[in-house]
Design a protein around this motif. Structure first.
Motif, short mmCIF file in Angstrom:
data_model
loop_
_atom_site.label_atom_id
_atom_site.label_comp_id
_atom_site.label_asym_id
_atom_site.label_seq_id
_atom_site.Cartn_x
_atom_site.Cartn_y
_atom_site.Cartn_z
N THR A 39 12.76 0.21 -2.60
CA THR A 39 11.91 1.10 -1.97
C THR A 39 11.62 0.57 -0.47
O THR A 39 12.35 -0.27 -0.08
CB THR A 39 10.56 1.08 -2.60
N ASN A 40 11.08 1.21 0.41
CA ASN A 40 10.59 0.99 1.76
C ASN A 40 10.02 -0.38 1.87
O ASN A 40 10.19 -1.15 2.69
CB ASN A 40 9.90 2.01 2.62
N SER A 41 9.29 -0.61 0.73
CA SER A 41 8.53 -1.99 0.72
C SER A 41 9.55 -2.97 0.50
O SER A 41 9.06 -4.20 0.91
CB SER A 41 7.65 -1.95 -0.49
N ILE B 191 10.20 13.98 -12.76
CA ILE B 191 11.07 14.05 -11.07
C ILE B 191 10.21 13.54 -9.96
O ILE B 191 9.25 13.75 -9.82
CB ILE B 191 11.27 15.64 -11.17
N HIS B 192 10.88 12.81 -9.05
CA HIS B 192 10.35 12.34 -7.76
C HIS B 192 11.30 12.15 -6.87
O HIS B 192 10.86 11.95 -5.59
CB HIS B 192 9.51 11.14 -8.28
N ARG B 193 12.54 12.08 -7.05
CA ARG B 193 13.41 11.61 -5.96
C ARG B 193 13.41 12.59 -4.70
O ARG B 193 13.61 13.75 -5.04
CB ARG B 193 14.74 11.51 -6.32
N PRO C 132 3.04 12.29 -7.07
CA PRO C 132 2.17 13.03 -6.00
C PRO C 132 3.22 13.67 -5.14
O PRO C 132 2.78 14.72 -4.44
CB PRO C 132 1.47 11.88 -5.40
N ARG C 133 4.44 13.21 -5.18
CA ARG C 133 5.60 13.97 -4.03
C ARG C 133 5.59 15.21 -4.48
O ARG C 133 5.91 15.94 -3.60
CB ARG C 133 6.76 12.90 -4.20
N VAL C 134 5.63 15.40 -5.88
CA VAL C 134 5.92 16.86 -6.21
C VAL C 134 4.44 17.79 -6.39
O VAL C 134 4.41 18.74 -5.93
CB VAL C 134 6.57 17.05 -7.73
N GLY D 140 0.78 -1.18 -0.08
CA GLY D 140 -0.02 0.02 0.14
C GLY D 140 1.03 1.19 0.10
O GLY D 140 0.21 2.47 0.17
N GLN D 141 2.20 1.20 -0.21
CA GLN D 141 2.90 2.36 -0.22
C GLN D 141 2.75 3.41 -1.16
O GLN D 141 2.29 4.50 -1.15
CB GLN D 141 4.32 2.04 -0.51
N HIS D 142 2.18 2.79 -2.20
CA HIS D 142 1.47 3.66 -3.44
C HIS D 142 -0.04 3.29 -3.41
O HIS D 142 -0.37 1.86 -3.60
CB HIS D 142 1.97 3.50 -4.94
N TYR D 143 -0.84 4.21 -3.23
CA TYR D 143 -2.31 4.02 -3.23
C TYR D 143 -3.26 4.60 -4.10
O TYR D 143 -4.55 3.92 -4.33
CB TYR D 143 -2.49 4.14 -1.65
N ASP D 144 -2.80 5.56 -4.61
CA ASP D 144 -3.55 6.41 -5.69
C ASP D 144 -4.06 5.41 -6.90
O ASP D 144 -3.06 4.72 -7.17
CB ASP D 144 -3.10 7.62 -6.35
N THR D 145 -5.17 5.50 -7.43
CA THR D 145 -5.59 4.61 -8.56
C THR D 145 -4.41 4.83 -9.77
O THR D 145 -3.81 3.74 -10.13
CB THR D 145 -6.79 5.12 -9.12
C1 UD1 Z 1 9.19 5.71 -3.56
C2 UD1 Z 1 10.39 5.05 -3.31
C3 UD1 Z 1 11.22 5.35 -4.45
C4 UD1 Z 1 10.63 5.08 -5.93
C5 UD1 Z 1 9.44 5.60 -6.09
C6 UD1 Z 1 8.62 5.37 -7.39
C7 UD1 Z 1 11.31 4.77 -1.08
C8 UD1 Z 1 11.97 5.38 -0.02
N1 UD1 Z 1 11.14 5.65 -2.35
O1 UD1 Z 1 9.24 7.22 -3.90
O2 UD1 Z 1 12.41 4.53 -4.51
O3 UD1 Z 1 11.46 5.27 -7.07
O4 UD1 Z 1 8.45 5.24 -4.92
O5 UD1 Z 1 7.53 6.21 -7.28
O6 UD1 Z 1 10.71 3.77 -0.95
N2 UD1 Z 1 1.65 9.72 -2.62
C9 UD1 Z 1 0.52 9.88 -3.02
N3 UD1 Z 1 -0.10 8.76 -3.58
C10 UD1 Z 1 0.35 7.61 -3.80
C11 UD1 Z 1 1.64 7.43 -3.28
C12 UD1 Z 1 2.49 8.50 -2.76
O7 UD1 Z 1 -0.27 10.93 -2.90
O8 UD1 Z 1 -0.20 6.80 -4.33
C13 UD1 Z 1 2.69 11.04 -2.19
C14 UD1 Z 1 2.41 10.98 -0.37
O9 UD1 Z 1 2.41 12.47 -0.08
C15 UD1 Z 1 3.72 10.60 0.03
C16 UD1 Z 1 4.61 11.02 -1.17
O10 UD1 Z 1 3.69 10.87 -2.45
O11 UD1 Z 1 3.99 11.15 1.04
C17 UD1 Z 1 5.89 9.96 -1.39
O12 UD1 Z 1 5.39 8.59 -1.64
P1 UD1 Z 1 6.47 7.40 -1.06
O13 UD1 Z 1 6.00 6.29 -1.60
O14 UD1 Z 1 6.63 7.55 0.41
O15 UD1 Z 1 7.77 7.84 -1.86
P2 UD1 Z 1 8.05 8.22 -3.50
O16 UD1 Z 1 8.36 9.44 -3.43
O17 UD1 Z 1 6.95 7.58 -4.21
#
Ligand code: UD1
Length: 370
Positions: free
Chosen positions: A104-106, A212-214, A247-249, A44-49
């Motif tokens: 990733t953290n997963s 860009i997302h890092r 979404p991080r951006v 569930g680390q990524h959850y948006d559709t």
């Molecule tokens: C994560 C990975 C990165 C990978 C990337 C692919 C870690 C440390 N980082 O980074 O290595 O390249 O995924 O995308 O595991 N968010 C949403 N909806 C989502 C997911 C994320 O809104 O479905 C937002 C949230 O505000 C969240 C932010 O994006 O706080 C970051 O999400 P996260 O999964 O923690 O890290 P990524 O930047 O996606």
């Protein structure tokens, strides 16, 4: 579900973030072909559709057997919650192997939960190193490699990195499953790709694709502002830009939107590949996009100071531009595909997933006598 009701041998695959769904697609299909039972755990680390569900719908991945619904949190909290929840599932299923992908953290949570239960871990994309200890991904991949039993290393450089850390046992030089994915899905995305380009108001080979997302870029104001200004200047220089925003951006990218710079929500794998294959140049900090650009013969400008995919820089299809605007604009102007192109088999021959499945079948039959 009780352990007795689990098929054996059983592989439990832990996925959670977008690139993992893409990598798992060819591998899951290959495991199925090899007659191996696999169950998916989605953290569930990524959850948006747009970041998750759409990938399951289009890539033919099996539905996750469990969805842990962990979501966003600080690194410690996110990884910790995943660790606890994955462990619970592994105790229930008692799989014979846990398969994890990338950095990733997963990945780390899945590997650590398994290793502590003495379940062998297979790591796809083992041995990649940026040597930048500030990247959360670097911490995740180093720790994962050190608890893994089977290390699927995609490149010679990855094998050498592992050897330098004293890891030589269980290392298999494989090739890259993202190359398999492009070949596997090309017939699904390529025929409609020109339409995708037109739908974004673009002309083939006359635009840059930006992603860009890092955290090292998005969370550091100096680097982030440099990238934003670099992209703005690329657009002002006359090259159209399309930027699917992670979404991080979020809304922070809106400052550069203009007639020449089109921002979009996250795109599906097929739409991303379509925009990628017709782009003039890619500007990215993603590891996956750096490789995929090369698979499509598109030059890449990487807005980082280092890369794990060093062979692309060595052959000249990828330039490390850093995050200063001048460097980005210069690299984009000069970006060209070198005449020599890519060396054959740099990332395997497109059959990497099958070879992994065969290896795992042998590994599991040795580990579990019939
Ligand atoms: C994560 C990975 C990165 C990978 C990337 C692919 C870690 C440390 N980082 O980074 O290595 O390249 O995924 O995308 O595991 N968010 C949403 N909806 C989502 C997911 C994320 O809104 O479905 C937002 C949230 O505000 C969240 C932010 O994006 O706080 C970051 O999400 P996260 O999964 O923690 O890290 P990524 O930047 O996606």
């Amino acid at each position: 579900m009780t352990p007795e009701s689990s098929p054996h041998p059983l592989i439990a695959t832990v996925v959670g973030a977008r690139p993992q769904f893409i990598k798992a697609a060819p591998v899951s299909a290959a495991l199925h072909r090899a007659g191996l039972a696999e169950r998916l755990i989605h953290t569930g680390q990524h959850y948006d559709t747009a970041m998750s569900e759409v990938f399951f719908q289009t890539l033919g991945l099996p539905e996750p057997a469990v969805h842990l619904g962990i979501g966003s949190a600080t690194h410690g909290a996110q990884t910790g919650r995943m660790l606890e929840a994955v462990e619970r599932v592994l105790l229930d299923w008692r799989p014979d192997l846990v398969l994890v992908y990338g950095d990733t953290n997963s990945t780390l949570a899945g590997a650590l939960a398994a290793a502590k239960l003495h379940i062998p871990v297979a790591h796809v994309e083992a041995g990649l190193r940026s040597f930048n200890p500030h990247m959360p991904e670097e911490i995740n991949r180093v720790l994962t490699d050190h608890v893994a039993t089977v290390l699927f290393a995609p490149t010679d450089a990855a094998v050498a990195n592992l050897a330098r850390e004293g890891i030589t046992s269980g290392v298999v030089r494989t090739g890259d499953v993202m190359f398999d994915a492009v070949l596997r899905f090309r017939s699904a995305f390529a025929p409609a790709s020109a339409e995708v380009v037109a739908r974004h108001g673009l002309i083939p080979k006359r635009y840059a694709l930006v992603t860009i997302h890092r955290a090292e870029n998005t969370d550091d104001p100096a680097r982030w502002n440099g990238i934003l200004e670099g992209v703005r200047r690329v657009g002002a220089d006359g090259l159209a830009v399309v930027w699917p925003v992670h979404p991080r951006v979020g809304e922070r990218a809106h400052a550069v939107a203009s007639a020449n710079i089109c921002l979009s929500p996250p795109l599906s794998y097929f739409d991303t590949q379509s925009l990628l294959m017709h782009a003039k140049v890619v500007i990215t900090d993603s590891g996956g996009l750096q490789k995929e650009a090369a698979f499509h013969g598109v030059p890449c400008v990487t807005v980082r100071d280092e890369t794990e995919w060093v062979e692309l820089v060595e052959v000249g299809v990828n330039v490390l531009a850093g995050t200063e605007p001048e460097g980005i604009v210069r690299a984009v102007r000069q970006a060209a595909w070198p005449a020599a192109g890519l060396q054959d088999n740099l990332y395997g021959d497109g059959d990497t997933a099958n070879r992994m499945a065969q290896y795992l079948r042998g590994f599991l039959s040795a580990a579990i006598p019939a």
